[in-house]
Design an enzyme around this catalytic site. Structure first.
Site, PDB file in Angstrom:
ATOM      1  CD  GLU A  45      -2.712   1.489   2.421  1.00 37.83           C
ATOM      2  OE1 GLU A  45      -2.458   0.817   3.425  1.00 37.83           O
ATOM      3  OE2 GLU A  45      -3.597   2.358   2.372  1.00 37.83           O
ATOM      4  CE  LYS A  91      -5.936   0.192   1.718  1.00 41.61           C
ATOM      5  NZ  LYS A  91      -6.710  -0.290   2.857  1.00 41.61           N
TER       6      LYS A  91
HETATM    7  P1  13P Z   1      -9.412   4.578   4.321  1.00 41.07           P
HETATM    8  O1  13P Z   1     -10.277   3.796   3.385  1.00 41.07           O
HETATM    9  O2  13P Z   1     -10.162   5.180   5.474  1.00 41.07           O
HETATM   10  O3  13P Z   1      -8.535   5.548   3.604  1.00 41.07           O
HETATM   11  O4  13P Z   1      -8.414   3.556   5.014  1.00 41.07           O
HETATM   12  C1  13P Z   1      -7.747   2.639   4.258  1.00 41.07           C
HETATM   13  C2  13P Z   1      -6.634   2.068   5.008  1.00 41.07           C
HETATM   14  O5  13P Z   1      -5.670   1.635   4.447  1.00 41.07           O
HETATM   15  C3  13P Z   1      -6.660   1.961   6.459  1.00 41.07           C
HETATM   16  O6  13P Z   1      -5.490   1.337   6.881  1.00 41.07           O
END
Ligand code: 13P
Length: 359
Positions: free
Chosen positions: A181, A223
């Site tokens: 991510e 992600k």
């Molecule tokens: P959000 O969808 O609130 O941005 O959160 C995603 C996320 O990665 C939380 O760890």
């Protein structure tokens, strides 16, 4: 240890195929405490457990939720019937996952950039999480976007990409699917064009490091953030779902290899409706080389948390609200969402949800 790529691949597909996406329920204790406090909910081990319990035990959500990302505390807790969270999720056909990173801290020699901690003892921690039942990891790096300062810097992009790829390599060697991510900061005043360039640079460095570190792209998920106008810009200047979808896909097509099974987007503070509308537009433009799906925290949990408000008697209403949002997000995941599915105040949705939850 030989890495079983086909097993990783199967897990990654289970998480996002068949119309499903991820619930990010992995806020650190600090983050969930500030979300609770904003709603006057006391933050204790038990209230945090109760909230996560009500979310994951909502009937029917396995239709749309293929994986749940948890924080260390939750992985060691039990749902109300005494079953540990990972085991409970697995019994519902939902893949349990863990966020093992220790958060983003200031990056040395850079004023406004960050990098993510938590690599040192990661192999040992992942071994334990695997034994506890977790089958995927999620590691978040956050990339500062600032037009005036010319950020992100190449330095921050490289350091974060390397750390992220380290986590991915360690996870795959532990039999866990890494959800990689990298997030380009969405707040700020930047244009969608700046977001596009920052995201493309970020993903370019990310994938070059993943390849360098021999990560099996077939056994991971990406992600990331959607390409959007900075959230602090005037609402009138913000790009709508069509432009967001076009620019985000343009970016993904340029830098995300087709070997990656899925791209899941974070919501990042978008409203529930916007997060659904943007996802829907991207899916509608398919088929794409990868599955396009969601991994939302706020856009799935915000309203249920508010309705629950820490009160036992509101658990069922909160579950209905979650069921409803998961259903609409699931529709967006298939490109079948439209704004008129959204509830109007006092609308029939509560009745419909009541019937669906009871079924
Ligand atoms: P959000 O969808 O609130 O941005 O959160 C995603 C996320 O990665 C939380 O760890």
């Amino acid at each position: 240890m030989a890495v079983d790529v086909s097993e990783l691949e199967a897990t990654a597909h289970k998480m996002v195929d068949n119309g499903r996406g991820l619930l990010a329920a992995d806020e650190s204790t600090g983050t969930i405490t500030s979300r609770f406090e904003a709603l006057d909910i006391e933050s204790t081990e038990e209230t945090r457990r109760t909230f996560r319990d009500l979310m994951v035990t909502t009937p029917g959500i396995e239709q749309w939720i293929g994986g749940v990302i948890m924080y260390d505390e939750t992985v060691r807790q039990q749902v109300s019937d005494g079953t540990p969270f990972p085991k409970y999720l697995d019994s519902r056909g939902i893949v349990p996952g863990i966020k093992p990173d220790k958060g983003a801290k200031p990056l040395q020699f850079s004023e406004d950039e960050k990098y993510t901690y938590g690599l040192d003892d990661l192999p040992d921690r992942l071994e334990e999480y695997y034994e506890l039942g977790c089958r995927f990891t999620k590691w978040r790096t956050v990339i500062t976007v600032d037009e005036e300062q010319g950020l992100p810097s190449r330095y921050a992009l490289r350091v974060n990409a390397q750390n992220q790829a380290r986590c991915a390599a360690i996870a795959q060697n532990q039999g866990m699917v890494p959800v990689v991510e990298p997030e380009a900061q969405m707040k700020g005043y930047h244009s969608i064009q700046t977001a596009f360039h920052a995201t493309r640079e970020m993903l370019y460095h990310q994938f070059s490091e993943l390849v360098e570190q021999r990560v099996k792209l077939e056994g991971m998920l990406l992600k990331t953030s959607m390409v959007m106008t900075g959230f602090d810009s005037d609402l009138a200047d913000q790009a709508g779902p069509e432009e967001v979808a076009e620019r985000t896909l343009e970016c993904m097509y340029q830098v995300v290899p087709a070997a990656v099974p899925g791209i899941v987007f974070l919501s990042g503070g978008q409203s529930d409706q916007t997060a659904s509308a943007n996802l829907n537009e991207m899916v509608k433009r398919g088929p794409h080389p990868w599955t396009i799906s969601f991994s939302y925290a706020r856009a799935l949990q915000g309203v249920p948390m508010e309705i629950w408000g820490g009160q036992d008697e509101k658990v069922e209403d909160a579950q209905k609200a979650f069921h409803y949002r998961a259903r609409l997000t699931g529709a967006a995941r298939l490109g079948e969402y439209s704004e008129d599915m959204e509830a109007q105040p006092g609308d029939v949705v509560s009745v419909e949800e009541q019937e669906m939850v009871a079924a």
